[in-house]
Design an enzyme around this catalytic site. Structure first.
Site, PDB file in Angstrom:
ATOM      1  N   PRO A   1       0.824  -1.216   0.000  1.00 60.32           N
ATOM      2  CA  PRO A   1       0.000   0.000   0.000  1.00 60.32           C
ATOM      3  C   PRO A   1       0.850   1.255   0.000  1.00 60.32           C
ATOM      4  O   PRO A   1       1.866   1.352   0.703  1.00 60.32           O
ATOM      5  CB  PRO A   1      -0.812  -0.128   1.294  1.00 60.32           C
ATOM      6  CG  PRO A   1      -0.964  -1.603   1.471  1.00 60.32           C
ATOM      7  CD  PRO A   1       0.343  -2.193   0.995  1.00 60.32           C
ATOM      8  N   CYS A   2       0.411   2.231  -0.799  1.00 57.88           N
ATOM      9  CA  CYS A   2       1.255   3.390  -1.083  1.00 57.88           C
ATOM     10  C   CYS A   2       0.916   4.603  -0.236  1.00 57.88           C
ATOM     11  O   CYS A   2       1.413   5.690  -0.499  1.00 57.88           O
ATOM     12  CB  CYS A   2       1.120   3.761  -2.560  1.00 57.88           C
ATOM     13  SG  CYS A   2      -0.597   4.079  -3.068  1.00 57.88           S
ATOM     14  N   THR A   3       0.080   4.455   0.771  1.00 58.77           N
ATOM     15  CA  THR A   3      -0.381   5.600   1.559  1.00 58.77           C
ATOM     16  C   THR A   3       0.737   6.529   2.014  1.00 58.77           C
ATOM     17  O   THR A   3       0.616   7.752   1.909  1.00 58.77           O
ATOM     18  CB  THR A   3      -1.162   5.116   2.792  1.00 58.77           C
ATOM     19  OG1 THR A   3      -2.163   4.189   2.372  1.00 58.77           O
ATOM     20  CG2 THR A   3      -1.817   6.273   3.508  1.00 58.77           C
TER      21      THR A   3
ATOM     22  N   PHE B   1       3.494   7.326   0.748  1.00 59.24           N
ATOM     23  CA  PHE B   1       4.312   7.979  -0.271  1.00 59.24           C
ATOM     24  C   PHE B   1       3.492   8.598  -1.397  1.00 59.24           C
ATOM     25  O   PHE B   1       4.054   9.210  -2.293  1.00 59.24           O
ATOM     26  CB  PHE B   1       5.284   6.958  -0.876  1.00 59.24           C
ATOM     27  CG  PHE B   1       5.900   6.065   0.160  1.00 59.24           C
ATOM     28  CD1 PHE B   1       6.793   6.578   1.080  1.00 59.24           C
ATOM     29  CD2 PHE B   1       5.547   4.737   0.242  1.00 59.24           C
ATOM     30  CE1 PHE B   1       7.347   5.767   2.054  1.00 59.24           C
ATOM     31  CE2 PHE B   1       6.103   3.909   1.206  1.00 59.24           C
ATOM     32  CZ  PHE B   1       7.006   4.429   2.123  1.00 59.24           C
TER      33      PHE B   1
END
Length: 358
Positions: free
Chosen positions: A87-89, A91
């Site tokens: 999950p990219c939250t 960045f």
């Protein structure tokens, strides 16, 4: 180590966009880890190669041995491929307005370490790690995280190549830049990223020569698609009535004094770029988000939200692909996905590096 005939393990699987790409490239996704219930059920509904039900739990609580067992691997066997997009939250560009994210304090950043832990333990013959391109930014959140990630990949025994790819440059009707880190054990051929097959202008490349075939447009992707209206497609709220006045391909800036609108509604660059953003049928779709706000596009040029079947087309999911959950859940699953066609292009090159036979 014994041959495993193209066995792939999938982490942070979501709806399975990268997994569809892997299977189209000749791999078999045998085990998947995904904690979201709807996404897990979506995976199980569409992938008949799974050796076991999706491991529906937090990967931080899931030992690598459990994942290998779920893939049907015996002692002495290792997978051919490890894929996943943590999950990219921490960045994502849309999260940088939060100071605690800019300071690198988001606990989800540790999920990158969950990926490298499985990489080190499972020792696959190749790996693909996908993430938002903002992970490459030189800021307090991204720079230390990327440095640590690459160090851990090296310590796990792998060489790698890293590159940001725009999905539209590979035939996907959506301008979606994503970071792909691909690699293989040291001493083995290291996969390289695929060459672009299409070219054109998009929001971060407004000028320059168009190389290769033109980008596939949203109009081309949706042509001939018959869809039923959805309850959630109507645009309401304080600003919904403004959408019909915006030309295709434009956004809220249409209603600014700088654009000489007779009744300006907004200050110049006072909103996020996708606010009241409308698709242009003659260009690829802009990036489709997982959790758009009430006035965040892209919206259809017919002045409504995109329907599920249309979003699938703009991601290159098959029309027959079934998604489980509410409309909001479906949006999140698709919006978090790797476009399958882009995944396929990347993984075809990975398979070449493996010799094409495994």
């Amino acid at each position: 180590m014994a041959s495993t005939d193209g066995v792939a393990i999938s982490l942070f699987s979501g709806a399975g966009g990268l997994d569809l790409g892997a299977e189209a490239a000749g791999f078999k996704v045998r085990a998947a880890v995904e904690r979201d219930r709807d996404a897990s059920l979506t995976m199980e509904k569409n992938f008949d190669t799974l050796a076991s039900p999706v491991i529906q739990k937090d990967i931080l609580d899931t030992p690598t041995s459990e994942i290998l067992k779920a893939a049907g691997l015996r002692s002495g066997q290792r997978p051919d491929l490890l894929i996943g997009g943590p999950p990219c939250t921490p960045f994502s560009k849309s999260g940088f307005w939060l100071e605690w994210k800019r300071q690198g304090l988001d606990p989800d950043a540790s999920l990158l370490q969950a990926y490298t832990r499985v990489l080190k333990d499972a020792q696959p013959r190749a790996f693909v790690l996908e993430n938002v391109y903002a992970l490459t930014y030189n800021n307090k959140a991204s720079r230390p995280a990327l440095t640590r990630l690459l160090k851990e990949i090296d310590e796990a025994g792998y060489n790698f190549n890293m590159k940001v790819l725009n999905a539209a440059d590979y035939g996907v009707p959506q301008a979606r830049p994503r970071l792909f880190i691909i690699g293989a054990p040291k001493g083995k051929p290291t996969p390289v990223h695929p060459d672009a097959t299409h070219g054109g202008k998009w929001e971060r490349r407004a000028t320059g020569l168009i190389e290769g075939r033109p980008h596939v447009t949203a109009g081309e992707a949706l042509e001939g698609l018959i869809t039923d209206p959805e309850r959630e497609e109507k645009i309401g709220g304080k600003y919904g009535h403004l959408l019909p006045g915006i030309p295709p391909g434009d956004n809220y800036l249409h209603y600014t004094e700088r654009r000489e609108h007779p009744d300006p509604q907004f200050e110049w660059r006072s909103r996020y770029w996708s606010f009241l953003l409308k698709l242009d049928p003659n260009r690829p779709s802009p990036t489709i988000q997982a959790q758009p706000g009430p006035n965040i596009g892209p919206f259809h040029w017919e002045n409504r939200r995109l329907r599920t079947a249309e979003v699938k087309r703009l991601f290159t999911f098959p029309d027959e692909f079934e998604l489980v959950g509410t409309r909001g859940s479906v949006q999140a699953q698709l919006g978090n996905s790797v476009p399958p066609l882009l995944g396929q292009k990347v993984l075809e090159n990975v398979r070449i590096a493996l010799g094409g036979a495994r």
